[in-house]
Design a protein around this motif. Sequence first.
Motif, PDB file in Angstrom:
ATOM      1  N   ILE A  33       0.868  -1.167   0.000  1.00 51.64           N
ATOM      2  CA  ILE A  33       0.000   0.000   0.000  1.00 51.64           C
ATOM      3  C   ILE A  33       0.911   1.225   0.000  1.00 51.64           C
ATOM      4  O   ILE A  33       1.840   1.315   0.801  1.00 51.64           O
ATOM      5  N   GLN A  34       0.668   2.128  -0.921  1.00 44.43           N
ATOM      6  CA  GLN A  34       1.522   3.303  -1.059  1.00 44.43           C
ATOM      7  C   GLN A  34       0.660   4.559  -1.070  1.00 44.43           C
ATOM      8  O   GLN A  34      -0.448   4.582  -1.631  1.00 44.43           O
ATOM      9  N   THR A  35       1.166   5.593  -0.446  1.00 44.52           N
ATOM     10  CA  THR A  35       0.427   6.849  -0.372  1.00 44.52           C
ATOM     11  C   THR A  35       0.550   7.626  -1.681  1.00 44.52           C
ATOM     12  O   THR A  35       1.518   7.481  -2.424  1.00 44.52           O
ATOM     13  N   VAL A  36      -0.436   8.469  -1.948  1.00 42.38           N
ATOM     14  CA  VAL A  36      -0.405   9.346  -3.111  1.00 42.38           C
ATOM     15  C   VAL A  36       0.188  10.684  -2.677  1.00 42.38           C
ATOM     16  O   VAL A  36      -0.336  11.334  -1.774  1.00 42.38           O
ATOM     17  N   PRO A  37       1.288  11.115  -3.276  1.00 40.76           N
ATOM     18  CA  PRO A  37       1.875  12.407  -2.893  1.00 40.76           C
ATOM     19  C   PRO A  37       0.975  13.559  -3.318  1.00 40.76           C
ATOM     20  O   PRO A  37       0.153  13.434  -4.234  1.00 40.76           O
ATOM     21  N   VAL A  38       1.136  14.702  -2.662  1.00 39.72           N
ATOM     22  CA  VAL A  38       0.285  15.851  -2.963  1.00 39.72           C
ATOM     23  C   VAL A  38       0.525  16.364  -4.379  1.00 39.72           C
ATOM     24  O   VAL A  38      -0.369  16.925  -5.022  1.00 39.72           O
ATOM     25  N   GLU A  39       1.734  16.166  -4.888  1.00 41.44           N
ATOM     26  CA  GLU A  39       2.046  16.493  -6.273  1.00 41.44           C
ATOM     27  C   GLU A  39       3.211  15.632  -6.710  1.00 41.44           C
ATOM     28  O   GLU A  39       3.933  15.066  -5.883  1.00 41.44           O
ATOM     29  N   LEU A  40       3.413  15.510  -8.004  1.00 44.99           N
ATOM     30  CA  LEU A  40       4.483  14.669  -8.513  1.00 44.99           C
ATOM     31  C   LEU A  40       5.837  15.155  -7.987  1.00 44.99           C
ATOM     32  O   LEU A  40       6.142  16.341  -8.050  1.00 44.99           O
ATOM     33  N   GLY A  41       6.613  14.225  -7.460  1.00 47.77           N
ATOM     34  CA  GLY A  41       7.933  14.552  -6.944  1.00 47.77           C
ATOM     35  C   GLY A  41       7.946  15.031  -5.504  1.00 47.77           C
ATOM     36  O   GLY A  41       9.017  15.238  -4.931  1.00 47.77           O
ATOM     37  N   SER A  42       6.776  15.195  -4.914  1.00 39.07           N
ATOM     38  CA  SER A  42       6.698  15.700  -3.542  1.00 39.07           C
ATOM     39  C   SER A  42       6.906  14.570  -2.535  1.00 39.07           C
ATOM     40  O   SER A  42       6.546  13.415  -2.785  1.00 39.07           O
ATOM     41  N   PHE A  43       7.474  14.919  -1.379  1.00 39.63           N
ATOM     42  CA  PHE A  43       7.603  13.971  -0.277  1.00 39.63           C
ATOM     43  C   PHE A  43       6.458  14.126   0.719  1.00 39.63           C
ATOM     44  O   PHE A  43       6.421  13.448   1.739  1.00 39.63           O
ATOM     45  N   GLU A  44       5.535  15.018   0.425  1.00 38.85           N
ATOM     46  CA  GLU A  44       4.353  15.202   1.269  1.00 38.85           C
ATOM     47  C   GLU A  44       3.199  14.422   0.655  1.00 38.85           C
ATOM     48  O   GLU A  44       2.981  14.452  -0.561  1.00 38.85           O
ATOM     49  N   ASP A  45       2.455  13.710   1.499  1.00 36.27           N
ATOM     50  CA  ASP A  45       1.382  12.847   1.006  1.00 36.27           C
ATOM     51  C   ASP A  45       0.007  13.465   1.237  1.00 36.27           C
ATOM     52  O   ASP A  45      -0.187  14.269   2.158  1.00 36.27           O
ATOM     53  N   ARG A  46      -0.924  13.087   0.398  1.00 32.94           N
ATOM     54  CA  ARG A  46      -2.305  13.518   0.614  1.00 32.94           C
ATOM     55  C   ARG A  46      -2.806  13.026   1.969  1.00 32.94           C
ATOM     56  O   ARG A  46      -3.532  13.730   2.664  1.00 32.94           O
ATOM     57  N   LYS A  47      -2.420  11.815   2.326  1.00 35.46           N
ATOM     58  CA  LYS A  47      -2.722  11.278   3.657  1.00 35.46           C
ATOM     59  C   LYS A  47      -1.666  10.232   3.990  1.00 35.46           C
ATOM     60  O   LYS A  47      -1.576   9.211   3.305  1.00 35.46           O
ATOM     61  N   PRO A  48      -0.837  10.451   5.013  1.00 30.47           N
ATOM     62  CA  PRO A  48       0.187   9.451   5.364  1.00 30.47           C
ATOM     63  C   PRO A  48      -0.438   8.231   6.027  1.00 30.47           C
ATOM     64  O   PRO A  48      -1.598   8.258   6.470  1.00 30.47           O
ATOM     65  N   LEU A  49       0.326   7.167   6.118  1.00 31.51           N
ATOM     66  CA  LEU A  49      -0.100   5.981   6.856  1.00 31.51           C
ATOM     67  C   LEU A  49      -0.084   6.283   8.354  1.00 31.51           C
ATOM     68  O   LEU A  49       0.539   7.261   8.790  1.00 31.51           O
ATOM     69  N   PRO A  50      -0.750   5.478   9.167  1.00 33.62           N
ATOM     70  CA  PRO A  50      -0.819   5.744  10.611  1.00 33.62           C
ATOM     71  C   PRO A  50       0.554   5.879  11.274  1.00 33.62           C
ATOM     72  O   PRO A  50       1.462   5.083  11.018  1.00 33.62           O
ATOM     73  N   HIS A  82       7.385   1.665   6.169  1.00 33.90           N
ATOM     74  CA  HIS A  82       8.528   2.569   6.092  1.00 33.90           C
ATOM     75  C   HIS A  82       8.403   3.658   7.145  1.00 33.90           C
ATOM     76  O   HIS A  82       7.302   4.125   7.468  1.00 33.90           O
ATOM     77  N   ASN A  83       9.544   4.055   7.673  1.00 34.79           N
ATOM     78  CA  ASN A  83       9.550   5.102   8.696  1.00 34.79           C
ATOM     79  C   ASN A  83       8.959   6.409   8.178  1.00 34.79           C
ATOM     80  O   ASN A  83       8.440   7.225   8.943  1.00 34.79           O
ATOM     81  N   GLY A  84       9.015   6.613   6.857  1.00 36.84           N
ATOM     82  CA  GLY A  84       8.448   7.819   6.264  1.00 36.84           C
ATOM     83  C   GLY A  84       6.951   7.758   6.060  1.00 36.84           C
ATOM     84  O   GLY A  84       6.354   8.743   5.582  1.00 36.84           O
ATOM     85  N   LEU A  85       6.331   6.616   6.406  1.00 34.59           N
ATOM     86  CA  LEU A  85       4.872   6.454   6.352  1.00 34.59           C
ATOM     87  C   LEU A  85       4.279   6.640   4.959  1.00 34.59           C
ATOM     88  O   LEU A  85       3.142   7.077   4.810  1.00 34.59           O
ATOM     89  N   PHE A  86       5.069   6.268   3.924  1.00 31.82           N
ATOM     90  CA  PHE A  86       4.519   6.389   2.569  1.00 31.82           C
ATOM     91  C   PHE A  86       4.293   5.033   1.921  1.00 31.82           C
ATOM     92  O   PHE A  86       3.627   4.943   0.879  1.00 31.82           O
ATOM     93  N   ILE A  87       4.812   3.949   2.524  1.00 37.73           N
ATOM     94  CA  ILE A  87       4.599   2.620   1.955  1.00 37.73           C
ATOM     95  C   ILE A  87       4.643   1.587   3.069  1.00 37.73           C
ATOM     96  O   ILE A  87       5.398   1.715   4.035  1.00 37.73           O
ATOM     97  N   ALA A  88       3.793   0.567   2.924  1.00 41.08           N
ATOM     98  CA  ALA A  88       3.747  -0.542   3.875  1.00 41.08           C
ATOM     99  C   ALA A  88       3.316  -1.774   3.101  1.00 41.08           C
ATOM    100  O   ALA A  88       2.973  -1.694   1.914  1.00 41.08           O
TER     101      ALA A  88
END
Length: 290
Positions: A224-241, A265-271
């Motif tokens: 499961i992977q988060t959708v970033p707020v924009e292409l190339g961004s490290f900020e997600d529309r909604k991070p994992l818990p 992942h510690n960055g909460l963008f993929i699990a």
Amino acid sequence: MTNVTIATHNGNFHADDVFSIAALKHIFPSFKLMRTRDVALIEQADIIIDVGGEYNPDTGRFDHHQRGGAGKRENGIPYSSFGLIWQKYGLAICNNSQEVADSVDAGLVSVIDAIDCGHVEGVAQGISLSHTISLFNPTWQEDGDFDRCFDEAVSFAERVLSRFIATATGGISAKEIVAKAIENAQDPRVIVLEKYTPWKRTVHSLSQQALFVVYPSETGQWRIQTVPVELGSFEDRKPLPKAWAGLSDAELQAVTQLSDATFCHNGLFIAGAKSFESTMKMAEMALAEN
């Protein structure tokens, strides 16, 4: 056409003439290549590239050094010989897919044209593909054979061009698959792919609601992977818990109550988890997280 003769200049070579020859190898199964400045020999050729002072695709003349050049794109990037060749043959090289041909032009051909013509606005600085090609030329300290070095550069360019075409083709096919997955999503916030497919560009262009993408990995497990707020961004529309950050195996299983959860992942963008069902439950938990 068989027994084609192609002429270009001899001596020092650049990316535009190298890639022009690489492109024509996709069109003509065999041809005679002349690298010369002899005007009489050049005029006898069926196709003339980057020399001759004439642009006429109907007669096989593809030079851009004449006064006024040989035209430019709508975005202002002028054509070098590679761009002129691509205008005539690019569609055929890309199996008559205009979308693929346009993508290769945007990502490869127009950049080489811009650098060759000194149109550097909007072109990234640093080591470019054009510079890489120039490195195939023998230096002043080497007793190199320019023609042999040119052939080596063409072989390299053939491979690069083939990979650009393959990547563009894959990207267009991926767009169709991801668009269908967005259309078929039971919850528009969670997009499910049956196999991993490059998804970010299509999701961003077609879905403002998507928060997570679920897909199988090459190991057979699921992600499961988060959708970033924009292409190339490290900020997600909604991070994992937050409670999942950096956990794996038993620790993550204890927190999620999923016996096959594997990592976050510690960055909460993929699990991930071993099964599709558990990964979808992770998506449910992530959606419910404030």
